[in-house]
Scaffold this motif. Structure first.
Motif, PDB file in Angstrom:
ATOM      1  N   PRO A  83      -5.229   2.314  14.301  1.00  0.00           N
ATOM      2  CA  PRO A  83      -6.426   2.159  13.482  1.00  0.00           C
ATOM      3  C   PRO A  83      -6.266   1.198  12.305  1.00  0.00           C
ATOM      4  O   PRO A  83      -7.227   0.558  11.903  1.00  0.00           O
ATOM      5  CB  PRO A  83      -6.704   3.577  12.982  1.00  0.00           C
ATOM      6  N   ALA A  84      -5.066   1.111  11.725  1.00  0.00           N
ATOM      7  CA  ALA A  84      -4.900   0.251  10.554  1.00  0.00           C
ATOM      8  C   ALA A  84      -3.960  -0.908  10.867  1.00  0.00           C
ATOM      9  O   ALA A  84      -2.946  -0.734  11.525  1.00  0.00           O
ATOM     10  CB  ALA A  84      -4.348   1.060   9.390  1.00  0.00           C
ATOM     11  N   ALA A  85      -4.321  -2.095  10.371  1.00  0.00           N
ATOM     12  CA  ALA A  85      -3.416  -3.230  10.507  1.00  0.00           C
ATOM     13  C   ALA A  85      -2.273  -3.108   9.517  1.00  0.00           C
ATOM     14  O   ALA A  85      -1.114  -3.354   9.852  1.00  0.00           O
ATOM     15  CB  ALA A  85      -4.184  -4.527  10.285  1.00  0.00           C
TER      16      ALA A  85
ATOM     17  N   PRO B  94       9.433  -3.611 -14.005  1.00  0.00           N
ATOM     18  CA  PRO B  94       8.630  -3.176 -12.854  1.00  0.00           C
ATOM     19  C   PRO B  94       7.435  -4.101 -12.646  1.00  0.00           C
ATOM     20  O   PRO B  94       6.776  -4.487 -13.607  1.00  0.00           O
ATOM     21  CB  PRO B  94       8.167  -1.773 -13.255  1.00  0.00           C
ATOM     22  N   VAL B  95       7.194  -4.469 -11.400  1.00  0.00           N
ATOM     23  CA  VAL B  95       6.049  -5.339 -11.076  1.00  0.00           C
ATOM     24  C   VAL B  95       5.024  -4.557 -10.260  1.00  0.00           C
ATOM     25  O   VAL B  95       3.835  -4.586 -10.558  1.00  0.00           O
ATOM     26  CB  VAL B  95       6.510  -6.607 -10.324  1.00  0.00           C
ATOM     27  N   LEU B  96       5.470  -3.853  -9.236  1.00  0.00           N
ATOM     28  CA  LEU B  96       4.576  -2.993  -8.467  1.00  0.00           C
ATOM     29  C   LEU B  96       4.969  -1.540  -8.726  1.00  0.00           C
ATOM     30  O   LEU B  96       6.134  -1.169  -8.567  1.00  0.00           O
ATOM     31  CB  LEU B  96       4.677  -3.298  -6.963  1.00  0.00           C
ATOM     32  N   THR B  97       4.000  -0.746  -9.148  1.00  0.00           N
ATOM     33  CA  THR B  97       4.291   0.662  -9.475  1.00  0.00           C
ATOM     34  C   THR B  97       3.315   1.550  -8.725  1.00  0.00           C
ATOM     35  O   THR B  97       2.171   1.723  -9.144  1.00  0.00           O
ATOM     36  CB  THR B  97       4.167   0.910 -10.998  1.00  0.00           C
ATOM     37  N   GLY B  98       3.745   2.046  -7.601  1.00  0.00           N
ATOM     38  CA  GLY B  98       2.921   2.990  -6.839  1.00  0.00           C
ATOM     39  C   GLY B  98       1.714   2.353  -6.181  1.00  0.00           C
ATOM     40  O   GLY B  98       0.625   2.931  -6.163  1.00  0.00           O
ATOM     41  N   VAL B  99       1.907   1.161  -5.611  1.00  0.00           N
ATOM     42  CA  VAL B  99       0.778   0.448  -4.984  1.00  0.00           C
ATOM     43  C   VAL B  99       0.443   1.048  -3.625  1.00  0.00           C
ATOM     44  O   VAL B  99       1.335   1.338  -2.820  1.00  0.00           O
ATOM     45  CB  VAL B  99       1.115  -1.059  -4.845  1.00  0.00           C
ATOM     46  N   ALA B 100      -0.850   1.242  -3.389  1.00  0.00           N
ATOM     47  CA  ALA B 100      -1.350   1.722  -2.096  1.00  0.00           C
ATOM     48  C   ALA B 100      -2.444   0.784  -1.615  1.00  0.00           C
ATOM     49  O   ALA B 100      -3.254   0.300  -2.416  1.00  0.00           O
ATOM     50  CB  ALA B 100      -1.895   3.135  -2.235  1.00  0.00           C
ATOM     51  N   LEU B 101      -2.440   0.530  -0.312  1.00  0.00           N
ATOM     52  CA  LEU B 101      -3.396  -0.436   0.242  1.00  0.00           C
ATOM     53  C   LEU B 101      -3.546  -0.174   1.741  1.00  0.00           C
ATOM     54  O   LEU B 101      -2.556   0.108   2.420  1.00  0.00           O
ATOM     55  CB  LEU B 101      -2.850  -1.858   0.025  1.00  0.00           C
ATOM     56  N   THR B 102      -4.772  -0.289   2.224  1.00  0.00           N
ATOM     57  CA  THR B 102      -4.999  -0.237   3.669  1.00  0.00           C
ATOM     58  C   THR B 102      -5.849  -1.426   4.077  1.00  0.00           C
ATOM     59  O   THR B 102      -6.870  -1.710   3.448  1.00  0.00           O
ATOM     60  CB  THR B 102      -5.736   1.064   4.070  1.00  0.00           C
ATOM     61  N   VAL B 103      -5.412  -2.119   5.126  1.00  0.00           N
ATOM     62  CA  VAL B 103      -6.241  -3.138   5.767  1.00  0.00           C
ATOM     63  C   VAL B 103      -6.591  -2.602   7.142  1.00  0.00           C
ATOM     64  O   VAL B 103      -5.714  -2.426   7.988  1.00  0.00           O
ATOM     65  CB  VAL B 103      -5.497  -4.483   5.913  1.00  0.00           C
ATOM     66  N   PRO B 104      -7.871  -2.286   7.375  1.00  0.00           N
ATOM     67  CA  PRO B 104      -8.222  -1.769   8.696  1.00  0.00           C
ATOM     68  C   PRO B 104      -8.032  -2.822   9.775  1.00  0.00           C
ATOM     69  O   PRO B 104      -8.183  -4.018   9.485  1.00  0.00           O
ATOM     70  CB  PRO B 104      -9.706  -1.397   8.557  1.00  0.00           C
ATOM     71  N   ALA B 105      -7.699  -2.402  10.973  1.00  0.00           N
ATOM     72  CA  ALA B 105      -7.629  -3.356  12.082  1.00  0.00           C
ATOM     73  C   ALA B 105      -9.015  -3.955  12.273  1.00  0.00           C
ATOM     74  O   ALA B 105     -10.014  -3.239  12.300  1.00  0.00           O
ATOM     75  CB  ALA B 105      -7.171  -2.643  13.350  1.00  0.00           C
ATOM     76  N   GLY B 106      -9.067  -5.280  12.331  1.00  0.00           N
ATOM     77  CA  GLY B 106     -10.361  -5.944  12.456  1.00  0.00           C
ATOM     78  C   GLY B 106     -11.106  -6.066  11.141  1.00  0.00           C
ATOM     79  O   GLY B 106     -12.296  -6.376  11.131  1.00  0.00           O
TER      80      GLY B 106
END
Ligand SMILES: Nc1ncnc2c1ncn2[C@@H]1O[C@H](COP(=O)(O)OP(=O)(O)OP(=O)(O)O)[C@@H](O)[C@H]1O
Length: 214
Positions: free
Chosen positions: A6-8, A22-34
């Motif tokens: 489901p997710a890319a 620190p540069v990224l602190t607890g980063v969350a990300l979703t790119v859906p497929a398509g």
């Protein structure tokens, strides 16, 4: 693998520091497929660092990254599915613009005669430079060649770091339209950009880097 997940891209609780900073602190990300996601934010906020990690070109300190459900960079299938322009390209000495595009087609199992190389060179304004070597191109023309090479081969996910950079206004519009076609055709897109108009025209959902951090 690629078609059924489901997710890319799925990123959870990503942490990256350079030394004690620190540069990224607890980063969350979703790119859906398509689907497409464009990350914006000020210089130095960590967009390239995030894209480098998703591209497997940098190891995070901690956190989880899955690309089509697997670890990034771990298999040949990853590199068949993913095109990244996060790392600047290296040009082969003595190969012309056209030969670089042909090489990428051949490496990806495409017949260069059928791959539409002339059309791609035309689309990116490179027809008159087909027999030049890339180091002789302007910075904008090099960027056009980078994108032509990225888009001519089959892929399922494009990871692009500021693809609008060094393009003139018409070039930005043309590239945005090509990326929108890519997403409309079922491809997934993760990019960083400073140009929200370009990002929206590319069919990407625009999100700020700040909003991705815990
Ligand atoms: N290899 C490195 N060593 C030390 N610090 C680094 C390194 N790479 C990046 N940084 C620092 O990490 C921070 C984030 O850099 P990054 O390139 O990810 O930001 P960015 O959001 O992509 O910036 P820009 O919009 O300018 O491209 C910056 O402060 C940068 O100086």
């Amino acid at each position: 693998m690629v078609d059924h997940h489901p997710a890319a891209v799925e990123v959870e609780d990503l942490h990256v520091s350079y030394g004690a900073t620190p540069v990224l602190t607890g980063v969350a990300l979703t790119v859906p497929a398509g689907g497409g996601v464009c990350v914006t934010g000020e210089n130095g906020i960590g967009k390239s660092t995030l894209l480098r990690c998703v591209s497997s070109l940098q190891q995070p300190d901690s956190g989880e990254i899955r690309v089509f459900g697997g670890a990034p960079g771990a298999t040949p299938e990853f590199w068949r599915a993913v095109v990244t322009t996060v790392e600047p390209p290296t040009w082969y000495p003595g190969l012309t613009v056209r030969e670089h595009v042909e090489l990428v087609c051949r490496a990806n199992g495409q017949d260069p005669e059928q791959a539409g190389i002339d059309e791609a060179l035309e689309r990116f304004g490179l027809t008159g430079h087909a027999d030049a070597i890339p180091p002789s191109l302007s910075s904008g023309q090099k960027q056009r060649l980078t994108l032509a090479v990225a888009l001519i081969r089959p892929s399922s996910l494009l990871i692009l770091d500021e693809p609008e950079q060094r393009l003139d206004p018409d070039g930005r519009k043309e590239v945005a339209a090509l990326l929108a076609d890519y997403v409309a055709g079922g491809g997934s897109l993760l990019m960083a950009s400073h140009d929200e108009e370009f990002a929206a025209a590319s069919g990407a959902e625009v999100t700020t880097m700040e909003s991705l951090s815990a």
